[in-house]
Design a protein around this motif. Structure first.
Motif, PDB file in Angstrom:
ATOM      1  N   LEU A  40       0.846  -1.201   0.000  1.00 33.68           N
ATOM      2  CA  LEU A  40       0.000   0.000   0.000  1.00 33.68           C
ATOM      3  C   LEU A  40       0.876   1.244   0.000  1.00 33.68           C
ATOM      4  O   LEU A  40       1.875   1.311   0.735  1.00 33.68           O
ATOM      5  N   ARG A  41       0.475   2.237  -0.794  1.00 31.00           N
ATOM      6  CA  ARG A  41       1.267   3.458  -0.950  1.00 31.00           C
ATOM      7  C   ARG A  41       0.482   4.677  -0.490  1.00 31.00           C
ATOM      8  O   ARG A  41      -0.732   4.724  -0.642  1.00 31.00           O
ATOM      9  N   PRO A  42       1.173   5.683   0.020  1.00 26.37           N
ATOM     10  CA  PRO A  42       0.486   6.916   0.408  1.00 26.37           C
ATOM     11  C   PRO A  42      -0.208   7.566  -0.790  1.00 26.37           C
ATOM     12  O   PRO A  42       0.308   7.553  -1.909  1.00 26.37           O
ATOM     13  N   GLY A  43      -1.375   8.097  -0.547  1.00 28.50           N
ATOM     14  CA  GLY A  43      -2.072   8.858  -1.582  1.00 28.50           C
ATOM     15  C   GLY A  43      -2.749   8.017  -2.639  1.00 28.50           C
ATOM     16  O   GLY A  43      -3.125   8.532  -3.686  1.00 28.50           O
ATOM     17  N   GLU A  44      -2.934   6.723  -2.409  1.00 30.68           N
ATOM     18  CA  GLU A  44      -3.629   5.898  -3.388  1.00 30.68           C
ATOM     19  C   GLU A  44      -4.883   5.284  -2.772  1.00 30.68           C
ATOM     20  O   GLU A  44      -4.975   5.092  -1.558  1.00 30.68           O
ATOM     21  N   VAL A  45      -5.838   4.996  -3.645  1.00 25.80           N
ATOM     22  CA  VAL A  45      -6.983   4.164  -3.265  1.00 25.80           C
ATOM     23  C   VAL A  45      -6.687   2.771  -3.808  1.00 25.80           C
ATOM     24  O   VAL A  45      -6.601   2.568  -5.019  1.00 25.80           O
ATOM     25  N   THR A 205      -3.733   7.126   2.634  1.00 33.16           N
ATOM     26  CA  THR A 205      -3.770   5.796   2.030  1.00 33.16           C
ATOM     27  C   THR A 205      -5.144   5.195   2.311  1.00 33.16           C
ATOM     28  O   THR A 205      -5.574   5.159   3.461  1.00 33.16           O
ATOM     29  N   ILE A 206      -5.819   4.730   1.271  1.00 37.64           N
ATOM     30  CA  ILE A 206      -7.172   4.195   1.440  1.00 37.64           C
ATOM     31  C   ILE A 206      -7.245   2.784   0.857  1.00 37.64           C
ATOM     32  O   ILE A 206      -6.835   2.557  -0.286  1.00 37.64           O
ATOM     33  N   VAL A 207      -7.739   1.858   1.662  1.00 40.31           N
ATOM     34  CA  VAL A 207      -8.043   0.508   1.185  1.00 40.31           C
ATOM     35  C   VAL A 207      -9.553   0.441   0.996  1.00 40.31           C
ATOM     36  O   VAL A 207     -10.310   0.711   1.934  1.00 40.31           O
ATOM     37  N   TYR A 208      -9.975   0.075  -0.188  1.00 38.89           N
ATOM     38  CA  TYR A 208     -11.400   0.104  -0.533  1.00 38.89           C
ATOM     39  C   TYR A 208     -11.848  -1.300  -0.922  1.00 38.89           C
ATOM     40  O   TYR A 208     -11.349  -1.881  -1.896  1.00 38.89           O
ATOM     41  N   ILE A 209     -12.773  -1.867  -0.145  1.00 36.34           N
ATOM     42  CA  ILE A 209     -13.281  -3.204  -0.410  1.00 36.34           C
ATOM     43  C   ILE A 209     -14.718  -3.097  -0.892  1.00 36.34           C
ATOM     44  O   ILE A 209     -15.566  -2.476  -0.234  1.00 36.34           O
ATOM     45  N   SER A 210     -15.001  -3.670  -2.044  1.00 34.96           N
ATOM     46  CA  SER A 210     -16.350  -3.593  -2.600  1.00 34.96           C
ATOM     47  C   SER A 210     -16.586  -4.742  -3.558  1.00 34.96           C
ATOM     48  O   SER A 210     -15.663  -5.218  -4.222  1.00 34.96           O
ATOM     49  N   HIS A 211     -17.854  -5.184  -3.638  1.00 38.84           N
ATOM     50  CA  HIS A 211     -18.258  -6.157  -4.644  1.00 38.84           C
ATOM     51  C   HIS A 211     -18.667  -5.460  -5.942  1.00 38.84           C
ATOM     52  O   HIS A 211     -18.907  -6.127  -6.948  1.00 38.84           O
ATOM     53  N   ARG A 212     -18.790  -4.142  -5.915  1.00 39.16           N
ATOM     54  CA  ARG A 212     -19.333  -3.402  -7.050  1.00 39.16           C
ATOM     55  C   ARG A 212     -18.209  -2.947  -7.977  1.00 39.16           C
ATOM     56  O   ARG A 212     -17.422  -2.070  -7.643  1.00 39.16           O
ATOM     57  N   MET A 213     -18.166  -3.559  -9.143  1.00 36.69           N
ATOM     58  CA  MET A 213     -17.077  -3.301 -10.080  1.00 36.69           C
ATOM     59  C   MET A 213     -17.023  -1.845 -10.535  1.00 36.69           C
ATOM     60  O   MET A 213     -15.936  -1.287 -10.736  1.00 36.69           O
ATOM     61  N   GLU A 214     -18.197  -1.226 -10.713  1.00 36.73           N
ATOM     62  CA  GLU A 214     -18.185   0.156 -11.184  1.00 36.73           C
ATOM     63  C   GLU A 214     -17.486   1.066 -10.185  1.00 36.73           C
ATOM     64  O   GLU A 214     -16.825   2.046 -10.573  1.00 36.73           O
ATOM     65  N   PHE A 217     -13.587   0.636 -10.501  1.00 36.16           N
ATOM     66  CA  PHE A 217     -13.004   1.351 -11.641  1.00 36.16           C
ATOM     67  C   PHE A 217     -13.121   2.860 -11.491  1.00 36.16           C
ATOM     68  O   PHE A 217     -12.313   3.607 -12.025  1.00 36.16           O
ATOM     69  N   ARG A 218     -14.108   3.315 -10.773  1.00 34.03           N
ATOM     70  CA  ARG A 218     -14.264   4.759 -10.593  1.00 34.03           C
ATOM     71  C   ARG A 218     -13.263   5.337  -9.601  1.00 34.03           C
ATOM     72  O   ARG A 218     -12.761   6.442  -9.778  1.00 34.03           O
ATOM     73  N   LEU A 219     -12.958   4.561  -8.538  1.00 36.13           N
ATOM     74  CA  LEU A 219     -12.206   5.134  -7.432  1.00 36.13           C
ATOM     75  C   LEU A 219     -10.766   4.680  -7.316  1.00 36.13           C
ATOM     76  O   LEU A 219      -9.909   5.447  -6.882  1.00 36.13           O
ATOM     77  N   SER A 220     -10.473   3.430  -7.655  1.00 37.82           N
ATOM     78  CA  SER A 220      -9.179   2.873  -7.245  1.00 37.82           C
ATOM     79  C   SER A 220      -8.061   3.142  -8.240  1.00 37.82           C
ATOM     80  O   SER A 220      -8.283   3.282  -9.442  1.00 37.82           O
ATOM     81  N   ASP A 221      -6.847   3.197  -7.696  1.00 32.12           N
ATOM     82  CA  ASP A 221      -5.644   3.344  -8.516  1.00 32.12           C
ATOM     83  C   ASP A 221      -5.073   1.965  -8.847  1.00 32.12           C
ATOM     84  O   ASP A 221      -4.637   1.724  -9.965  1.00 32.12           O
ATOM     85  N   ARG A 222      -5.068   1.069  -7.845  1.00 39.96           N
ATOM     86  CA  ARG A 222      -4.640  -0.310  -8.071  1.00 39.96           C
ATOM     87  C   ARG A 222      -5.636  -1.239  -7.390  1.00 39.96           C
ATOM     88  O   ARG A 222      -6.369  -0.834  -6.487  1.00 39.96           O
ATOM     89  N   SER A 241      -9.485  -4.813 -16.922  1.00 36.89           N
ATOM     90  CA  SER A 241     -10.888  -4.770 -17.346  1.00 36.89           C
ATOM     91  C   SER A 241     -11.730  -5.560 -16.365  1.00 36.89           C
ATOM     92  O   SER A 241     -11.228  -6.383 -15.589  1.00 36.89           O
ATOM     93  N   LYS A 242     -13.023  -5.318 -16.411  1.00 36.37           N
ATOM     94  CA  LYS A 242     -13.946  -6.057 -15.563  1.00 36.37           C
ATOM     95  C   LYS A 242     -13.842  -7.552 -15.837  1.00 36.37           C
ATOM     96  O   LYS A 242     -13.818  -8.361 -14.912  1.00 36.37           O
ATOM     97  N   ARG A 243     -13.749  -7.906 -17.104  1.00 37.53           N
ATOM     98  CA  ARG A 243     -13.675  -9.325 -17.476  1.00 37.53           C
ATOM     99  C   ARG A 243     -12.435  -9.990 -16.874  1.00 37.53           C
ATOM    100  O   ARG A 243     -12.501 -11.106 -16.343  1.00 37.53           O
ATOM    101  N   GLU A 244     -11.286  -9.286 -16.936  1.00 38.23           N
ATOM    102  CA  GLU A 244     -10.053  -9.860 -16.399  1.00 38.23           C
ATOM    103  C   GLU A 244     -10.143 -10.020 -14.888  1.00 38.23           C
ATOM    104  O   GLU A 244      -9.744 -11.054 -14.335  1.00 38.23           O
TER     105      GLU A 244
END
Length: 508
Positions: A40-45, A205-214, A217-222, A241-244
């Motif tokens: 995890l890196r500073p300043g990333e979601v 630094t933000i760790v974001y856990i979600s089942h919602r793919m949209e 892709f909207r929020l995360s850097d990695r 991609s969502k498929r991958e």
């Protein structure tokens, strides 16, 4: 700043760097984490995704110090730790916003913000200073919340913001958000996204856990993918991609979109006419045998309330409900079950299951009379019934004796469904059928729903997920404030058409 441009803030003090290396967590007979690593890196979601049971919850509890790893190391800003405790994690600046908030509803917003670290003036609380500091934190997050407001009077979205402010008051540098959008309305989700962007710009630094793919892709850097307790891969979100991601999560290709089903319109089976009560006013529709009839509407539209009337959970004031021309207007759920109607509720943990009971006990609940010759439950018959539906619905558990509370969300949902299928219903009501379950289990639920429709069942489906509603429904009834605003045929179903009907003018 772009959602994927974090270089400008990586040297700011607001965030922290964290490396988890080879984390293992073993329980008797189960390896919940099997050599998981994370950077995890500073300043990333940084998003973490995976099916239920992938190890996400165990990982974040390990990072928060709630559980100790069996082996592995956690390095925070260059300092290695064999394990963290809740206190040491807080001191390092790690905070978690769990799905169930840790707030006291009878205390004020400011008291909750400083809970456990009250500001005092001598022996008494310095409420004025706490209120001022809370107001400053709320302003930093771009919202206006009265510090004196009791938490129980706040919306779910504002309660979540109080949780975030509480973390900031303790100088959090790494914020872990576990399914933060799950309890929120659409407008509250947008406000939460804005707060995440604000904290990212500050360098947190933000760790974001979600089942919602949209959201991923909207929020995360990695994004890091876990599967069966193991680390699979970390990818730059903009380069995948969502498929991958789905393929990495489930270990197989699911295909694009929703599973296809050949639907030939059949004769109406369920006819609802002028149904009123429980906030619903004069709703009428026909549902056909072998179709999935969707129900759309904004918060407060009356969708769940309508289904409660049909299932007998609430008593109607007027109207009729008929199945194949025979009245099935039920005064209670027992009558509804006898009439061939079943309800898979929105909140499976509160209304669909007894979490302390086994799979066998939950599945047999509506069938106890038929399984109890002489007034004593036949354990062999109960086991046989459970085994049948565990095979048919592919419920993942060591045996039917497994306690339901130990299962993943997707498998819990299958147990609820198995319980109702055991009653041989003709009409199945699904209220938010895939809420809170991962994409692989969600796909399996869709396949089951399609199979039931192909077998001639009539399915009524409520969903707040617009993509799901459009992808699974043959037709859609749109409600607003307890009134029916329209019915869309398959060729007319679009998000714009649904929202236009759902948000037409004041009906008061």
């Amino acid at each position: 700043m772009s959602a994927h441009d974090v270089s400008a803030v990586t040297d700011r003090a607001a965030g922290l760097s964290l490396q988890a290396i080879g984390l293992v967590k073993e329980y008797p007979g189960v390896r919940a984490l099997d050599g998981v690593s994370l950077d995890l890196r500073p300043g990333e979601v940084h998003a973490i995704i995976g099916e239920n049971g992938a190890g996400k919850s165990t990982l974040i509890k390990t990072l928060a110090g709630a559980i100790a790893p069996t082996s592995g190391t956690i390095t925070v800003n260059g300092e290695a730790h064999d394990r963290l405790t809740p206190q040491s994690a807080r001191e390092l600046g790690i905070a978690v916003i769990y799905q169930e908030f840790t707030l006291f509803p009878n205390l004020s917003a400011s008291e909750n913000v400083f809970l456990g670290e009250f500001i005092r003036k001598g022996p008494v609380l310095d409420r004025k200073t706490m209120a001022a500091k809370s107001a400053a934190l709320f302003a930093r997050l771009g919202v206006t919340i009265q510090p004196s407001a009791l938490v129980e009077t706040l919306t779910t979205g504002y309660q979540q913001i109080v949780e975030i402010a509480k973390a900031l008051s303790k100088e959090a540098k790494l914020l872990i958000m576990d399914e933060p959008s799950a309890p929120l309305t659409a407008s509250e989700v947008d406000a939460m996204f804005a707060i995440v962007e604000t904290l990212r710009r500050e360098g947190m630094t933000i760790v974001y856990i979600s089942h919602r793919m949209e959201e991923i892709f909207r929020l995360s850097d990695r994004v890091t993918v876990l599967r069966d307790g193991r680390y699979v891969d970390t990818l730059v979100t903009a380069q995948t991609s969502k498929r991958e991601l789905i393929s990495l999560m489930v270990g197989r290709e699911l295909g694009e979109g929703y599973p296809q089903r050949d639907h030939t319109p059949q004769a109406p089976s369920l006819t609802v006419s002028g149904l009123s009560g429980n906030g619903v006013r004069g709703v009428s529709f026909e549902a056909r045998q072998g179709e999935i009839l969707g129900f759309a509407g904004l918060i407060g539209a009356g969708r769940t309330e309508l289904m409660e009337l049909i299932f007998g959970a609430k008593r109607p004031e007027s109207g009729t409900v008929e199945l194949h021309g025979n009245s099935v207007l039920s005064l209670n759920p027992i009558e509804a079950i006898r009439n061939g109607i079943a309800l898979v509720p929105e909140d499976r943990k509160r209304h669909g299951l007894i979490l302390e009971f086994s799979i066998e006990q939950n599945i047999s609940l509506p069938r106890l009379k038929s399984l109890s010759p002489g007034g004593v439950i036949s354990k062999s018959a109960e086991r046989e019934l459970s085994d049948q539906y565990m095979r048919e619905l592919r419920i993942k558990a060591p045996s039917g004796a497994e306690i339901v509370g130990n299962l993943s969300g997707g498998n819990q949902q299958k147990v609820v469904l198995a319980k109702w299928l055991a009653t041989s219903p003709e009409v199945l009501i699904f209220d938010e059928p895939t809420r809170g379950i991962d994409i692989g289990a969600r796909h399996e639920i869709y396949l089951i729903m399609n199979r039931l429709a192909e077998e001639g069942k009539t399915i009524l489906m409520i969903s707040s997920d617009m993509e799901e509603l459009i992808g699974m429904s043959d037709r859609i009834v749109v409600l607003q404030e307890g009134l029916q605003r329209g019915l869309l045929e398959k060729d007319d179903i679009t998000q714009e058409a649904i929202l236009t009907l759902a948000s037409e003018g004041d009906l008061a």
